[in-house]
Design a protein around this motif. Structure first.
Motif, PDB file in Angstrom:
ATOM      1  N   GLU A 105       0.881  -1.474   0.064  1.00  0.00           N
ATOM      2  CA  GLU A 105      -0.054   0.153   0.008  1.00  0.00           C
ATOM      3  C   GLU A 105       0.837   0.973  -0.082  1.00  0.00           C
ATOM      4  OE1 GLU A 105      -3.654   2.153   2.357  1.00  0.00           O
ATOM      5  OE2 GLU A 105      -3.052   0.091   3.187  1.00  0.00           O
ATOM      6  N   TYR A 106       0.430   2.237  -0.553  1.00  0.00           N
ATOM      7  CA  TYR A 106       0.966   3.417  -1.773  1.00  0.00           C
ATOM      8  C   TYR A 106       2.595   3.299  -1.682  1.00  0.00           C
ATOM      9  CZ  TYR A 106      -2.190   4.888   2.716  1.00  0.00           C
ATOM     10  OH  TYR A 106      -3.088   5.549   3.819  1.00  0.00           O
ATOM     11  N   PHE A 203       1.574   9.359  -3.339  1.00  0.00           N
ATOM     12  CA  PHE A 203       1.444   9.384  -1.533  1.00  0.00           C
ATOM     13  C   PHE A 203       2.704  10.404  -0.846  1.00  0.00           C
ATOM     14  CE2 PHE A 203      -0.391   5.589  -3.893  1.00  0.00           C
ATOM     15  CZ  PHE A 203      -1.767   5.888  -4.067  1.00  0.00           C
ATOM     16  N   THR A 204       1.663  11.149   0.817  1.00  0.00           N
ATOM     17  CA  THR A 204       2.830  11.910   1.221  1.00  0.00           C
ATOM     18  C   THR A 204       2.862  10.617   2.283  1.00  0.00           C
ATOM     19  OG1 THR A 204       0.983  12.174   2.493  1.00  0.00           O
ATOM     20  CG2 THR A 204       1.835  13.425   0.447  1.00  0.00           C
ATOM     21  N   GLU A 205       2.455   9.246   2.377  1.00  0.00           N
ATOM     22  CA  GLU A 205       2.431   8.103   3.360  1.00  0.00           C
ATOM     23  C   GLU A 205       3.598   7.311   2.860  1.00  0.00           C
ATOM     24  OE1 GLU A 205      -0.655   8.994   1.873  1.00  0.00           O
ATOM     25  OE2 GLU A 205      -2.501   8.460   3.157  1.00  0.00           O
ATOM     26  N   GLN A 206       3.914   6.598   4.046  1.00  0.00           N
ATOM     27  CA  GLN A 206       5.113   6.078   3.428  1.00  0.00           C
ATOM     28  C   GLN A 206       4.149   4.230   3.762  1.00  0.00           C
ATOM     29  OE1 GLN A 206       9.328   6.031   4.181  1.00  0.00           O
ATOM     30  NE2 GLN A 206       8.067   8.682   3.879  1.00  0.00           N
ATOM     31  N   ILE A 208       2.840   0.767   3.497  1.00  0.00           N
ATOM     32  CA  ILE A 208       2.919  -0.165   4.220  1.00  0.00           C
ATOM     33  C   ILE A 208       2.442  -1.649   4.002  1.00  0.00           C
ATOM     34  CG2 ILE A 208       0.557  -0.711   5.559  1.00  0.00           C
ATOM     35  CD1 ILE A 208       0.229   2.246   5.503  1.00  0.00           C
TER      36      ILE A 208
END
Length: 341
Positions: A105-106, A203-206, A208
């Motif tokens: 994810e991401y 995405f700014t999220e790391q 996952i």
């Protein structure tokens, strides 16, 4: 700009074998000597490192532990590399590419699966081209961003979205197809990238890594004359939580009372049933014909134009999380990783 760093992950499969010129016996390839075996790789403008499974496996033995191993290698090395190429046996490559697309994810870097029909040391091998071009594709950058930011599958001059593929031939070099989605790139004299079909999310999220996969699922392919005891036995399988049904045409099935009643009862008892077409291309459109309207009425979930491989992967992925029945159907019937239209 610094040279891209690519991590080559060997899981097993034909591409990792070499044939002894004298005996003809296939032996495992030593990836530490990759540049010696394939000196053409030195022409690529990137740095290549390799890692192998402790015990490489035939892809027919692929399982959730192997998928977690692959995803774990990518997770541990994610910040140190610009792209990943996974060498994998072709038989279950579409399943693995589909599962990894949901697990990662991401994802903002290329993860490209490839393999071969002939061993890397064979005189007419397809392994070298598949490997070289996969690494080249994983190295592509524009404006300090990787061109490819998803899980893909490269085979015989074509780059596909991984969760859109299916293996169609056990003998020809053109072993894979993406029946419901265009190719992402083609390799010829030049690399032609079809930018309009690439996933472009930022995405700014790391990253996952989702490892909660539930394998308590089944696949049932319908055929004329299918019997009630067979369907009943499958639906009564202990622990079964999800079932992919490969139906006819645009999602059609027998309207026999016993069949509809068995499915209806199973759904009421909490079983998720996914309708995918057994045709090589096209989409499920429940309600288009009377032979699919009853499936829609009792709560069968439409797989739309998803492949069986991606349906299996998505079912395992979603069952791994505690979501409501309504949420489950909503998530399955919408695209999460570009797996359906």
């Amino acid at each position: 700009m610094k040279k891209p760093k690519i991590l080559l992950i060997y899981t097993g499969g034909t591409i990792g074998m070499v044939k002894d010129a004298d005996s003809g016996v296939l032996t495992a390839f030593d990836f530490d000597s990759l540049l010696e075996r394939i000196p053409e790789l030195r022409l690529l403008d990137c740095i290549i490192d390799t890692i192998s499974f402790d015990e490489p496996i035939d892809s027919s033995n692929m399982n959730t532990e192997s998928w977690e191993n692959m995803a774990g290698i990518i997770e541990i090395n994610y910040n140190d590399y610009d792209g990943f190429v996974v060498l994998h046996g072709s038989d279950t490559m579409s399943y693995s590419a589909s599962v990894l697309s949901f697990m990662l994810e991401y994802l903002m870097k290329p993860v490209i699966f490839t393999g071969s029909q002939l061993p890397i040391g064979d005189l007419r091998t397809d392994a070298k081209e598949n490997l070289i071009t996969s690494i080249q594709l994983a190295s592509l950058y524009e404006d300090d961003m990787p061109v490819i930011r998803e899980v893909c599958l490269y085979f015989e001059y074509k780059l596909y979205r991984g969760n859109r593929t299916t293996k169609i031939n056990a003998e020809h070099f053109e072993a894979f197809d993406s029946p419901n989605f265009p190719t992402l790139a083609e390799s010829g004299v030049h690399l032609k990238i079809n930018h309009e079909f690439l996933r472009k999310e930022t995405f700014t999220e790391q990253l996952i890594v989702r490892t909660q996969l539930d394998t308590n699922i089944g696949v049932l392919k319908l055929f004329p004359g299918i019997s009630e005891p067979l369907v009943k036995a499958i639906l009564n399988t202990e622990g079964l939580r999800g079932l992919v049904i490969e139906t006819y045409g645009s999602g059609n099935a027998t309207t026999e009372d016993w069949f509809i009643n068995l499915l209806s009862e199973a759904i009421k008892n909490g079983l998720y049933i996914i309708n995918v077409t057994q045709c090589s291309g096209g989409s499920v459109i429940m309600g288009k014909y009377a032979t699919s309207s009853q499936l829609k009425r009792i709560g069968v979930i439409s797989g739309k134009d998803i492949t069986t491989e991606a349906a299996v992967a998505k079912l395992m992925y979603l069952l791994g999380y505690n979501i409501s029945h309504e949420e489950f159907q909503s998530y399955f019937e919408k695209s999460l990783r570009g797996e359906l239209t």
